[in-house]
Write an enzyme that holds these catalytic residues in place. Structure first.
Site: not given
Lengths: 160, 160, 160, 160, 160, 160
Positions: F17, F41, F90, F128
Site C-alpha cells: 500500500h 468483513k 497484483r 493484509s
C-alpha cells in the site's frame, strides 16, 4: 430451425474437433463444419485434403455437412442462413481470443450468436499444431487423432 | 427437440440475465429458467419473489418457462428431459468456476451438455451482488436492472 | 535426501489428492502428507477422521507418512527437516493463490522451495467441496473419491 | 535416484534460468540442462554458444550436466533415464502453455512427470527475448543476465 | 507538472486508442502520443501516415502532442522529461504482457512509472489487427475506427 | 488540478500500500487515502486505528491526506471533487475484480476514471490478510509491513 456453423482450419481434424462436432450435432438441427480456405499460416494439408478428412469422419451424421469458406466468417454464416457460430473452449488463452472474436462478430452481425462448448477433458490441451509437431519427430499421434488421420499425417510428412 | 435449462439464483434478475434468456430462446426450442431455491448464501429475495420478477420479464416468450429447483442441477435437468445447460460467461474467474461445474456435470451425466454464451459487453461486469450493494447505498441501479426490478430492490431494502 | 511435505485439508482426500501423493512418492525420497488441523472453514470430518482416510489409502507406500499440523506451514516444514513443499495445480484461480503462498513462504523461509505438479486431467476440476456438495444431494461421488471414502462421506452426512 | 531434465532454448541463459537450475540442483539427485538445438525461431546464438554460456555459469555444480537435444523432449528424457521434466513458471500465459505441454507429454509418456518451480519474484517477468530487445537498443541488460552473458550479447549484436 | 507518454503502433488509431487519449488528457498536465517508428511487424501504414491520422483526431486537444519514437521506450520517455507511461488494458492476455513490460521498465528506469486505464467496455475487444482483417474482406469498420480512418484504410488496401 | 482517491481497508497498511501511495503522490497533484469505515468483513483494527497507522507513515507527504469513507466510493470521490480513483494491481484474480469495479463505477459516474499501478514486484503477492495470518502464528511480518505496524499487529493480537 437452428442452423450452426463450426469454423476452423482442421489442419488436421483432431479428436477434440470430432468431439465438438458430435456433441453439437445432438443439440442443433443442422450443423455446417466450415473449413477455412486461406489461413494466414501455411497449412500442412490443402483445403481439399482437410475437407476430405473431416468428411470421412463426420459424413455419416445426417444433420452435418462440410463446406469451405473464405473471407469474413459472418458473411459465410449469413450465406448459410445460420444464426449460430459454435466454438470449443480449451483454456484461458483460448478464452480471451474467442471472446474477442465473439464480441467483434456481435458488433458486426447482431443477429448471429456464438455458442461455446468446453472441450472434453481428455482433449483439453490438444491442438492441430501439437499433432503436427509430434508427428514431425516420429512420435505416436494416435491418442490425439483418428487412425485415418494419423496415416495421412505420416504420409504427408514423408513427402516433404 | 432441444430443451435447455438456464439455472441461477436470480437475486434479482439483471439485464445481463435477461440478455442471456432472450438470446437462448432464439436458439433453443424450449428453455426452462431454473431458479435455485436454497442457495448457500442467504438471498435478499425469497424464491417466490425471484421467480415472480423473472416471470414478469420473460413470461411473454412463448418457449420459455420459469421453475424452481433444489438439489443437484443434473437431477433437475433430467427431470425436465432436457439435454442442455446454458450459462453466461463474463470473465476469467467466472470461466474457471463454470468450467469446473461443466466438467463435473459431464462426468456425472454424460448425456447432458453445457453451452456457454458470452455476456453482452454492456453487461459484462454486472452481477446481482453489485446491484444489491449499490442499492444498499442508495445508488442508481437502473443501468443494471429493469425498472420493475429496481422498484422491488428499493422496497425490499426499505423493509430491512 | 530430499524430504517433501504435501499440505492440505483433505476433507476428504479425493482421487486428485491421491494422484499427487502417488506421483510425488516416486520423485522424492520421503514424503510427509500434512493434514491441516484448524482450517478457518469448519471441516466435515475431524482431523483424526481425515488422517485415517489418508492413511488407509497411502499407508502402504514405504516412503510416505501422514501427520497433522497447525500454525505456519513453514514452521512445520522446518520441524520435519524438509526442504520442499508440494502442491497440485488445477486451474488459473488456483495458480494465482498458490503463487501467492509460494512467494510469501519463500520470503519467510528462503531455504524451502515449492514444487508444483499439474493435476491429472481426469481430476483437473475436482475439489473436496464439490464432493461434499454432490454427496449432500445424494449424487454419486465414486468417480471423485475412492470407495472407502465415499462410504464415510455418506455415513457422515447421515449423522447430520 | 531422481534424474531431472530442464529443457529450454537458453538464447541466452538469464538470471531467471540460473535461479531455476540452482534451486532444482538442491532438490534433485541429478539435473540435465537440455539446450534445444533446432528451435523454430532463429536463435541469436548457435547451440554451441548457448551451451558454453550455460556451462560457464553452472559447470561448477557437481550434480548438473549440460547437453543438447533435438526432436521430442520425451525421447530425450527417456534416453537419459530421467523421470522428471523441470520448468519455471512465470505468469498466467506461461502457465497455460506449460500445462498444455505437460499434459501432452503425460499422455505420450506416462512414466515421466513435470515439476514446476515458480520463478523468483525478482525475475518473474524476465525472458531471453526481452534481454535481446533491450540489448539491441543499447540498454543495460546487467539486471537480467550475468556479466559474462551480457558481454557476449553485446559482442554478438555488434557482429550483425 | 506530470508529463505522460502514450506509446503504440497506431496502425491505424482505433476508437479504443482515442478513448484512452481523451481520458488521459483530462488527468495529466501534458500528454505525448508516441508513434513507434519501426515495429517488428510490417505495418500497413507508414509512420507518417499513422502520425497524420492520430493528429487529425487529437490535434485539437491543447495538452496533447503527437511524436514518433524508435529504440527503447524509456529512453524516449526520459528525452521528453516525462515520468509516466500510459497504457490501455483490455483483457487477461494483454494484462500479462503489459505487466511484463511495466516491470522491466521499472527495473531499468525506476523514476518512470506506468499507469493503466481500462479500455471502455464498448472497445474492450478491439485491436488494430481486427480492423485491418475486417477491412481486407470488405467488412464495415465504422464501429471500430473514426470515418476519416475508415476511408484511409479502404484506400490503402485498394492500392495493394 | 488532478485529485485522486486511493480507497482501501488498510487493515493494516502494508508495504505494498505504502509503495502505491508514494508513487501516486509523485504523479497526482493531490491524493486522498480513503479508509473504508464499514467493511463487510470484520476488520482486525478499528477505523481510527487503521487511519492512525496510515497517517503515521504518509503524514509527511505534503500532498496526501487520510480520510475515512462509507457508502458508495463514487459518492465519496465526488464529495472530494476528485476525478480519479487509484488502485494497485497484483495478479489476475485482482485484475478481474478491479476491472469489474472500474467498469461499474464508470457506468455510474462517467466523469470519474480509475487508474491502475502495478504493485512493486517485491510486494506483488502481499495482502493484509496474509500479514494477519502470519502474525497470528507468531511469524515475522517485518518483510511485509513497517516496524510500527508490526508492533501494533502484535499488540492487537495479544489482546485477543
Amino acid at each position: 430451425m437452428a442452423v450452426a456453423v463450426y469454423p476452423g482450419s482442421f489442419d488436421p481434424i483432431t479428436r477434440g474437433h470430432y468431439d465438438i462436432i458430435e456433441r453439437t450435432a445432438k443439440i442443433m438441427d443442422h450443423l455446417v463444419v466450415a473449413v477455412l480456405r486461406n489461413s494466414s499460416k501455411t497449412p500442412l494439408f490443402t483445403v481439399e485434403e482437410r475437407m476430405a478428412m473431416v468428411e470421412e469422419l463426420v459424413g455419416g451424421f445426417p444433420n452435418v455437412v462440410v463446406e469451405t469458406f473464405d473471407g469474413l466468417l459472418i458473411d459465410f454464416v449469413r450465406s448459410k442462413e445460420a444464426s449460430v457460430i459454435v466454438r470449443g473452449l480449451r483454456a484461458v488463452t483460448d478464452f480471451e481470443y474467442e471472446l474477442q472474436m465473439a464480441q467483434t462478430n456481435r458488433v458486426m452481425a447482431p443477429e448471429i450468436d456464438t455458442l461455446f462448448l468446453t472441450t472434453n477433458l481428455k482433449y483439453s490441451y490438444l491442438s492441430s499444431n501439437i499433432v503436427k509437431e509430434i508427428a514431425l519427430y516420429d512420435g505416436d499421434v494416435s491418442p490425439f487423432v483418428h487412425p485415418q488421420v494419423a496415416e495421412r499425417v505420416k504420409a504427408k510428412l514423408l513427402q516433404k
